[in-house]
Design a protein around this motif. Sequence first.
Motif, PDB file in Angstrom:
ATOM      1  N   ALA A   1     -28.766  89.796  45.322  1.00 27.13           N
ATOM      2  CA  ALA A   1     -27.780  89.702  44.236  1.00 27.13           C
ATOM      3  C   ALA A   1     -26.682  90.745  44.429  1.00 27.13           C
ATOM      4  N   GLU A   2     -27.053  91.929  44.904  1.00 27.92           N
ATOM      5  CA  GLU A   2     -26.067  92.979  45.147  1.00 27.92           C
ATOM      6  C   GLU A   2     -25.131  92.598  46.290  1.00 27.92           C
ATOM      7  N   LEU A   3     -25.695  91.944  47.316  1.00 28.30           N
ATOM      8  CA  LEU A   3     -24.854  91.465  48.419  1.00 28.30           C
ATOM      9  C   LEU A   3     -23.837  90.436  47.921  1.00 28.30           C
ATOM     10  N   ILE A   4     -24.280  89.555  47.036  1.00 24.43           N
ATOM     11  CA  ILE A   4     -23.383  88.548  46.469  1.00 24.43           C
ATOM     12  C   ILE A   4     -22.267  89.228  45.678  1.00 24.43           C
ATOM     13  N   MET A   5     -22.635  90.236  44.883  1.00 28.76           N
ATOM     14  CA  MET A   5     -21.633  90.933  44.074  1.00 28.76           C
ATOM     15  C   MET A   5     -20.614  91.665  44.953  1.00 28.76           C
ATOM     16  N   ASN A   6     -21.066  92.143  46.113  1.00 28.61           N
ATOM     17  CA  ASN A   6     -20.125  92.758  47.054  1.00 28.61           C
ATOM     18  C   ASN A   6     -19.101  91.729  47.535  1.00 28.61           C
ATOM     19  N   GLU A   7     -19.580  90.499  47.765  1.00 27.75           N
ATOM     20  CA  GLU A   7     -18.682  89.415  48.181  1.00 27.75           C
ATOM     21  C   GLU A   7     -17.681  89.072  47.077  1.00 27.75           C
ATOM     22  N   LEU A   8     -18.100  89.277  45.830  1.00 30.22           N
ATOM     23  CA  LEU A   8     -17.267  88.928  44.680  1.00 30.22           C
ATOM     24  C   LEU A   8     -16.470  90.126  44.155  1.00 30.22           C
ATOM     25  N   GLY A   9     -16.364  91.148  44.947  1.00 30.51           N
ATOM     26  CA  GLY A   9     -15.691  92.366  44.504  1.00 30.51           C
ATOM     27  C   GLY A   9     -14.248  92.147  44.060  1.00 30.51           C
ATOM     28  N   PHE A  10     -13.593  91.107  44.580  1.00 28.39           N
ATOM     29  CA  PHE A  10     -12.190  90.861  44.245  1.00 28.39           C
ATOM     30  C   PHE A  10     -11.978  90.572  42.762  1.00 28.39           C
ATOM     31  N   ILE A  11     -13.040  90.122  42.060  1.00 28.29           N
ATOM     32  CA  ILE A  11     -12.859  89.774  40.640  1.00 28.29           C
ATOM     33  C   ILE A  11     -12.688  91.016  39.762  1.00 28.29           C
ATOM     34  N   MET A  12     -12.899  92.206  40.340  1.00 27.46           N
ATOM     35  CA  MET A  12     -12.688  93.431  39.579  1.00 27.46           C
ATOM     36  C   MET A  12     -11.203  93.703  39.360  1.00 27.46           C
ATOM     37  N   GLU A  13     -10.351  92.985  40.088  1.00 27.98           N
ATOM     38  CA  GLU A  13      -8.903  93.097  39.911  1.00 27.98           C
ATOM     39  C   GLU A  13      -8.356  91.761  39.413  1.00 27.98           C
ATOM     40  N   GLN A  14      -7.290  91.835  38.639  1.00 25.23           N
ATOM     41  CA  GLN A  14      -6.664  90.619  38.126  1.00 25.23           C
ATOM     42  C   GLN A  14      -5.967  89.873  39.268  1.00 25.23           C
ATOM     43  N   PRO A  15      -5.843  88.537  39.161  1.00 30.53           N
ATOM     44  CA  PRO A  15      -5.045  87.798  40.158  1.00 30.53           C
ATOM     45  C   PRO A  15      -3.615  88.326  40.194  1.00 30.53           C
ATOM     46  N   LYS A  16      -3.014  88.320  41.362  1.00 33.62           N
ATOM     47  CA  LYS A  16      -1.649  88.816  41.493  1.00 33.62           C
ATOM     48  C   LYS A  16      -0.684  87.974  40.665  1.00 33.62           C
TER      49      LYS A  16
ATOM     50  N   PHE B   1     -12.537  80.258  36.221  1.00 34.93           N
ATOM     51  CA  PHE B   1     -11.726  81.287  35.580  1.00 34.93           C
ATOM     52  C   PHE B   1     -11.879  81.230  34.063  1.00 34.93           C
ATOM     53  N   GLN B   2     -11.863  80.027  33.502  1.00 34.44           N
ATOM     54  CA  GLN B   2     -12.016  79.869  32.057  1.00 34.44           C
ATOM     55  C   GLN B   2     -13.400  80.321  31.609  1.00 34.44           C
ATOM     56  N   GLU B   3     -14.420  80.026  32.420  1.00 32.46           N
ATOM     57  CA  GLU B   3     -15.781  80.459  32.081  1.00 32.46           C
ATOM     58  C   GLU B   3     -15.890  81.980  32.126  1.00 32.46           C
ATOM     59  N   LEU B   4     -15.204  82.594  33.106  1.00 32.33           N
ATOM     60  CA  LEU B   4     -15.183  84.056  33.176  1.00 32.33           C
ATOM     61  C   LEU B   4     -14.537  84.656  31.936  1.00 32.33           C
ATOM     62  N   GLN B   5     -13.395  84.109  31.571  1.00 32.18           N
ATOM     63  CA  GLN B   5     -12.688  84.630  30.399  1.00 32.18           C
ATOM     64  C   GLN B   5     -13.518  84.453  29.135  1.00 32.18           C
ATOM     65  N   LYS B   6     -14.169  83.329  29.032  1.00 29.05           N
ATOM     66  CA  LYS B   6     -15.014  83.073  27.863  1.00 29.05           C
ATOM     67  C   LYS B   6     -16.155  84.082  27.796  1.00 29.05           C
ATOM     68  N   ALA B   7     -16.749  84.374  28.947  1.00 32.72           N
ATOM     69  CA  ALA B   7     -17.855  85.331  28.994  1.00 32.72           C
ATOM     70  C   ALA B   7     -17.377  86.732  28.601  1.00 32.72           C
ATOM     71  N   TYR B   8     -16.229  87.146  29.146  1.00 33.05           N
ATOM     72  CA  TYR B   8     -15.727  88.494  28.858  1.00 33.05           C
ATOM     73  C   TYR B   8     -15.181  88.621  27.435  1.00 33.05           C
ATOM     74  N   ASN B   9     -14.780  87.505  26.845  1.00 26.96           N
ATOM     75  CA  ASN B   9     -14.244  87.550  25.480  1.00 26.96           C
ATOM     76  C   ASN B   9     -15.318  87.449  24.412  1.00 26.96           C
ATOM     77  N   ASP B  10     -16.575  87.239  24.848  1.00 32.51           N
ATOM     78  CA  ASP B  10     -17.684  87.156  23.902  1.00 32.51           C
ATOM     79  C   ASP B  10     -18.102  88.569  23.511  1.00 32.51           C
ATOM     80  N   GLU B  11     -17.668  89.011  22.341  1.00 34.67           N
ATOM     81  CA  GLU B  11     -17.942  90.381  21.904  1.00 34.67           C
ATOM     82  C   GLU B  11     -19.409  90.614  21.568  1.00 34.67           C
TER      83      GLU B  11
ATOM     84  N   ASP C   1      -7.864  82.821  45.365  1.00 30.14           N
ATOM     85  CA  ASP C   1      -7.407  81.510  45.838  1.00 30.14           C
ATOM     86  C   ASP C   1      -8.540  80.488  45.863  1.00 30.14           C
ATOM     87  N   ASP C   2      -9.770  80.968  45.924  1.00 25.66           N
ATOM     88  CA  ASP C   2     -10.929  80.073  45.998  1.00 25.66           C
ATOM     89  C   ASP C   2     -11.552  79.804  44.626  1.00 25.66           C
ATOM     90  N   VAL C   3     -11.062  80.478  43.611  1.00 30.78           N
ATOM     91  CA  VAL C   3     -11.637  80.346  42.262  1.00 30.78           C
ATOM     92  C   VAL C   3     -10.938  79.217  41.511  1.00 30.78           C
TER      93      VAL C   3
END
Length: 258
Positions: free
Chosen positions: A61-76, A22-32, A15-17
């Motif tokens: 950085a690891e603490l930040i990634m823990n906060e961002l753990g929700f991105i490991m799942e797709q939006p509902k 989101f588009q930047e994330l998709q672009k990063a993950y789609n870069d083969e 909800d906060d993204v």
Amino acid sequence: MITDFKKYDLPHSWDDVTLKQFQELQKAYNDEKKEVSIVDLISIMANKPKSEVQQLPTSFAELIMNELGFIMEQPKQQKSVPYIIIDGKKYVVNFLEKLKTGEWVDVNMVIKDDSKNYAAMLAILCRLEGEKYDDDFIANKLEERTEMFLRQPITKILPIVAFFFGIVVDIQKEFPALYANRRPTKQHSKEYREFNKRWGYQKTLFDLAGESLAQVSVIQQQYLTTTLFWLTYLIDKGEVDEKEEQFQDNLRKMKGGR
């Protein structure tokens, strides 16, 4: 050295993204060619330059990634809807029957360049009630609307994106002849094939306008279904004309052989 979460405005759920993130994330993950790193993720989600993120202590950085753990799942997944309300104003995507040819051509050119550029797609398709998509809108409002959609939460955007792609599916079902994989009846040069690929739907628009600039705007304001029916007719007619030509040619050969 920054080690304080208060310095980092992190999203805590989808909800906060924003759509931009989101588009930047998709672009990063789609870069083969490149694997997505922790630096990439934090830079996108915290809106910080990579050079700054690279200076963070590993533990922080690891603490930040823990906060961002929700991105490991797709939006509902949510039910598709044809509108979105932003600052009290309702922006609507027209149903198939009301879509115009010009907006369909332009949104397909966006998809051809970047199929995940939802902000540009919505800037074209999702407008205020009664707002016309024309040259004036493109010149004076399109860029501003794109930026507006980029700022919206992705959870508000995905339902309307789903509605649009539902229209795409409906068009493919209703006009199958336009999407069938046909073996070309003529051989074409590499340059011709590249030309067709480069111009895509715009070439179809210009062809329908008889390559007349004055007629382009007329075709753009035609209802999309009218244009698609006409294109379907042209495909059918082309195939029948070809069969008829072959039939008449064979008939002439038979008569000549007597």
